[in-house]
Scaffold this motif. Structure first.
Motif, mmCIF file in Angstrom:
data_model
loop_
_atom_site.group_PDB
_atom_site.id
_atom_site.type_symbol
_atom_site.label_atom_id
_atom_site.label_comp_id
_atom_site.label_asym_id
_atom_site.label_seq_id
_atom_site.Cartn_x
_atom_site.Cartn_y
_atom_site.Cartn_z
ATOM 1 N N LYS A 178 35.442 55.246 -4.647
ATOM 2 C CA LYS A 178 34.395 54.880 -3.697
ATOM 3 C C LYS A 178 34.861 53.928 -2.605
ATOM 4 C CE LYS A 178 30.453 55.761 -6.698
ATOM 5 N NZ LYS A 178 30.036 55.198 -7.993
ATOM 6 N N SER A 179 35.981 53.247 -2.823
ATOM 7 C CA SER A 179 36.487 52.332 -1.793
ATOM 8 C C SER A 179 37.296 53.120 -0.763
ATOM 9 C CB SER A 179 37.374 51.270 -2.456
ATOM 10 O OG SER A 179 38.400 50.864 -1.580
ATOM 11 N N GLY A 201 45.064 47.445 -6.866
ATOM 12 C CA GLY A 201 44.401 46.180 -7.184
ATOM 13 C C GLY A 201 43.573 45.648 -6.035
ATOM 14 N N LEU A 202 43.346 46.515 -5.028
ATOM 15 C CA LEU A 202 42.648 46.074 -3.825
ATOM 16 C C LEU A 202 41.183 46.517 -3.812
ATOM 17 C CD1 LEU A 202 45.633 46.681 -1.427
ATOM 18 C CD2 LEU A 202 44.734 44.488 -2.184
ATOM 19 N N GLY A 203 40.631 46.659 -5.016
ATOM 20 C CA GLY A 203 39.213 46.967 -5.146
ATOM 21 C C GLY A 203 38.929 48.450 -5.188
ATOM 22 N N GLY A 204 38.039 48.845 -6.115
ATOM 23 C CA GLY A 204 37.679 50.252 -6.170
ATOM 24 C C GLY A 204 37.199 50.675 -7.537
ATOM 25 N N LEU A 247 39.601 51.929 1.302
ATOM 26 C CA LEU A 247 41.001 51.529 1.192
ATOM 27 C C LEU A 247 41.627 52.148 -0.059
ATOM 28 C CD1 LEU A 247 43.434 49.869 2.144
ATOM 29 C CD2 LEU A 247 42.461 47.868 0.999
ATOM 30 N N GLY A 295 36.524 47.064 -11.387
ATOM 31 C CA GLY A 295 36.607 46.902 -9.929
ATOM 32 C C GLY A 295 38.005 46.720 -9.376
ATOM 33 N N ILE A 296 39.017 46.701 -10.243
ATOM 34 C CA ILE A 296 40.399 46.416 -9.795
ATOM 35 C C ILE A 296 40.845 47.412 -8.726
ATOM 36 C CG2 ILE A 296 42.820 46.273 -10.549
ATOM 37 C CD1 ILE A 296 41.654 45.380 -13.349
#
Lengths: 183, 280
Positions: B41-42, B240-243, B44, B235-236
């Motif tokens: 979903k992220s 590791g930049l969110g997702g 990035l 959420g990592i």
């Protein structure tokens, strides 16, 4: 924001970058990982000069796989930065412009990044084949006996990195996962 | 009937497998990869997964290792008890294959003496796990293991009272602590039960399982599915930049243990979960 900036990284460039910015780096950078950092520390302890001028320069935490004939380098992705944490504040105090790696940094390193107005970039871990395409040349300049851990001078073009810790101490590894956490 | 093979045949296969595993991800891993990019979903995170897919294509086509950390060679051997190996010792044959594969395949030599840190220059010795099984064949799995993720692996000697909840918390703790350091999206190998070393070995072996194969024990299968979901809620995310894609698979093996204990090992692997498999 997306930026295209040059390496060595100027103070102005370092200061304008914010955690989460996407940056394409072009210019000259240096590789060093565990063993090279240990040697640099020993060199400084003896009051001798580092093998390259650290002011404004970028250290890439990376040890490549061997290059095939006709290629500048083999696979060349980032290694875990935290293993270099104990050496980093001293290098930042000497003027280290920026670092490229992957993974978390210690509180001491983050404080030193802010104090020295530097920046920590992450390259995508495990994308060594892709990243090698942005490296135009590679030359061992010190500690050749360390093999893959020798210090190399790299010419890079449009090398993709993400700002993880900026000069204000913002940390994307803290802020970004929090947005997706559902615990 | 005893079947005889030459040690050189093992050497040749190990050499080829070291090179293959470091350049070409197995089909099941690549399929999971493609599915994960759709689920992320992220923005990035999606971009990173696309870069990783592109990285796999470049590695295969240009013969550049998928990751510069071409690992320490971990080798699982299932040796038929009716097989006789002629020539050098089996360990020598395997290590010779690793040596030739890492030198001729332009793979990184990452193995050093632990304290003096002197590089062996050919990536030997391999870590070899032997199992004697019925039959006259030898089943070989070569799994080069990178250390960014290996360093984030854990063993917990839980108490029986900690039970299944304790196991779940241990897995989540290991993954949470690993965070961006282990190059997520990760594959998580878990060993539950046995002894201190047995659970670690199971965790490592679990990483080599074909992702299309599911465990036969119902609670283990359910635990894998539950942990996959729970980890992806941490959420990592990619890099590791969110997702929402933190883990590609959770593979669990179990073994009976002692009445006084509940060992749990979590062997973390990055998205480059490499393994080549052959039967000779």
């Amino acid at each position: 924001m997306d930026y295209h900036i040059n390496a060595p990284v100027s103070k102005e460039d370092a200061q304008k970058l914010k955690a989460g910015d996407y940056v394409y780096l072009t210019g000259t950078i240096y590789t060093a990982r565990d063993a090279a950092h240990k040697r640099m520390k020993e060199t400084l302890d003896k009051n001798e000069n580092l093998p390259f001028n650290i002011k404004g320069n970028v250290i890439y935490y990376m040890g490549p796989s061997p290059a095939r004939e006709g290629r500048p380098i083999g696979s060349a992705g980032p290694t875990t930065a935290s293993r270099m944490d104990r050496y980093t504040p001293q290098l930042l105090d000497l003027g280290l412009g920026a670092m490229i790696g992957k993974g978390k940094r210690s509180k001491e390193v983050i404080e030193s990044i802010v104090k020295n107005q530097s920046v920590y970039f992450a390259a995508v871990g495990g994308a060594g084949a892709l990243l090698s395409k942005c490296i135009l040349s590679s030359e061992v300049i010190a500690y050749e006996d360390l093999g893959t851990e020798a210090i190399r001078c790299l010419e890079i073009k449009e090398f993709p990195v993400i700002v993880v810790i900026d000069s204000k101490g913002n940390n994307l590894y803290e802020s970004a996962p929090a947005q997706f956490r559902e615990e | 009937m005893i079947r005889t093979i030459r040690a050189e045949e093992i050497t040749k296969n190990i050499k080829e497998m070291c090179i293959e595993a470091n350049h070409i991800l197995s089909k099941d891993m690549e399929e999971v990869f493609l599915q994960s990019a759709e689920k992320e979903k992220s923005a990035l995170g999606k971009q990173i997964l696309c870069q990783l897919k592109e990285n796999l294509d470049i590695a295969r086509e240009d013969m550049i290792p998928i990751c510069q950390d071409t690992g320490m060679a971990v080798i699982f051997l299932k040796i038929g008890q009716d097989l006789h190996i002629e020539g050098s010792s089996l360990a020598d044959a395997v290590n010779q294959g690793v040596k030739e594969g890492y030198i001729e395949g332009y793979l990184r030599k990452s193995v050093v003496e632990p304290i003096e840190r002197i590089n062996t220059k050919d990536n030997t010795p391999a870590v070899i796990h032997y199992e004697i099984v019925p039959g006259d064949q030898i089943d070989i799995t070569v799994a080069p293991k990178g250390f960014g993720s290996e360093n984030m692996s854990r063993i917990f000697m839980l108490k029986p009272a900690d039970g299944l909840e304790g196991v779940k918390e241990s897995i989540l703790t290991a993954v949470r602590d690993a965070g961006p350091n282990a190059c997520p999206p990760m594959v998580v190998g878990v060993g539950i039960g046995g002894t201190f070393e047995k659970c670690a070995q199971m965790a490592k072996h679990a990483l080599t399982r074909d992702l299309n194969e599911k465990p036969s024990i119902p609670y283990v299968r359910a635990l894998e599915e539950e942990m996959l979901e729970k980890i992806n809620k941490l959420g990592i995310g990619p890099g590791g930049l969110g997702g929402t894609v933190t883990v590609l698979a959770v593979n669990i093996e179990t073994y009976p243990t002692h009445i006084a204990g509940l060992p749990v090992a979590i062997n973390i692997c990055c998205h480059v979960n490499r393994h080549a498999h052959r039967i000779i």
